[in-house]
Scaffold this active site. Structure first.
Site, mmCIF file in Angstrom:
data_model
loop_
_atom_site.group_PDB
_atom_site.id
_atom_site.type_symbol
_atom_site.label_atom_id
_atom_site.label_comp_id
_atom_site.label_asym_id
_atom_site.label_seq_id
_atom_site.Cartn_x
_atom_site.Cartn_y
_atom_site.Cartn_z
ATOM 1 N N LEU A 69 8.828 -8.308 11.069
ATOM 2 C CA LEU A 69 7.797 -9.019 10.326
ATOM 3 C C LEU A 69 8.178 -8.944 8.851
ATOM 4 C CD1 LEU A 69 4.221 -8.067 11.634
ATOM 5 C CD2 LEU A 69 5.132 -10.362 11.340
ATOM 6 N N ASP A 70 8.168 -10.077 8.150
ATOM 7 C CA ASP A 70 8.497 -10.078 6.727
ATOM 8 C C ASP A 70 7.561 -9.155 5.956
ATOM 9 O OD1 ASP A 70 10.517 -11.924 7.120
ATOM 10 O OD2 ASP A 70 9.193 -13.637 6.783
ATOM 11 N N SER A 71 8.007 -8.687 4.811
ATOM 12 C CA SER A 71 7.197 -7.761 4.006
ATOM 13 C C SER A 71 5.859 -8.381 3.611
ATOM 14 C CB SER A 71 7.971 -7.330 2.752
ATOM 15 O OG SER A 71 8.314 -8.458 1.963
#
Length: 278
Positions: A69-71
């Site tokens: 999951l992207d930051s």
């Protein structure tokens, strides 16, 4: 200084007896790798192990996640522990677009494109969007349902020559885009349309980048768009309600929700070795 201290809640051997998959809640800000590292340190600290070098921590406790999951994103992050890491591997290398389903709620903004394809990036283009109606957007979503071809974002966790593409881009290096690849979108619907913002409900297989989908959708509407917020509400049978918050990252909580898996004789032998060496 000794690496071990008195363990008030559980023992290292109990921790190493966990084999399976579970889910944690990832909040916006940290990367998936940082969440994994934080979880591992917290569990080892509970087991009475502190100040260990990363190489030793890797031997003491095997742990991994099942899809970055992207930051800037939040939501469900599936974790494999012990032999459970092999379950993640089989899911991701098997018929993943059938097995490893993921559901998202995505908030996007029309009229602005960024270099990272999300709100964190620098603006690279601005276009009018007042010609886009709710009906036009809903009609265009049909073209992005089923098997579609998608070019992954340059700012991503994908690797080139062993290094993450996002890291290379931040260093100012030129990075060629990865070739377009097929991804599967099982469901895509419009939840809200309040220009310039719109909200999508999306169900996809692994490997689908929501940022790229939003960017492609903006172009298909003769405008541009970027992703503002993303929440993964479901992954591989785990929902937000199943995902452990950070104050529940404990042996007892994980043992209670763990989906167990078989333990190979090889793992048992290695575990005994590590215990003896420790």
């Amino acid at each position: 200084m000794a690496d071990t201290i008195a363990a008030p809640n559980t023992t290292l051997s109990q921790l190493q007896s966990l084999h399976g998959i579970f889910a944690v809640f990832k909040k916006r800000g940290p990367t998936s790798a940082e969440v994994l590292g934080r979880l591992k340190k917290k569990l080892l600290r509970e087991a009475g192990v502190a100040n260990t070098k990363s190489r030793k921590r890797k031997k003491l406790l095997k742990i991994g996640h099942g899809g970055t999951l992207d930051s800037n994103s939040s939501g469900v992050l599936v974790i494999g522990i012990g032999e459970g890491t092999k379950m993640l591997t089989s899911l991701l290398k098997g018929p993943k677009r059938v097995v490893f389903l993921q559901k998202y709620t995505a908030v996007a903004e029309l009229g602005i494109a960024t270099d990272t394809l999300d709100v964190k990036g620098n603006v690279v283009e601005e276009k009018k969007y007042d010609h886009i109606t709710k009906e036009a957007l809903e009609e265009k979503l049909k073209e992005f349902t089923g098997e579609i071809m998608q070019v992954p974002p340059l700012y991503s966790a994908l690797k080139k020559n062993g290094k993450r593409m996002a890291a290379l881009m931040k260093q100012g290096q030129e990075v060629e885009p990865k070739p377009a690849r097929p991804v599967r979108v099982y469901g895509l619907s419009l939840q809200d349309f309040s220009p310039p913002l719109f909200t999508l409900d999306l169900e996809s297989g692994s490997g689908c980048h929501v940022r790229s989908l939003v960017d492609d959708l903006g172009k298909a509407l003769s405008s541009c768009a970027h992703l503002k917020e993303l929440t993964r509400i479901k992954q591989e049978g785990f929902s937000l309600e199943d995902a452990l918050r950070e104050d529940h990252w404990t042996f007892a909580d994980i043992a209670q929700v763990l989906k167990p898996c078989p333990v190979s004789p090889e793992h048992e032998t290695n575990a005994k070795k590590i215990k003896l060496e420790g």
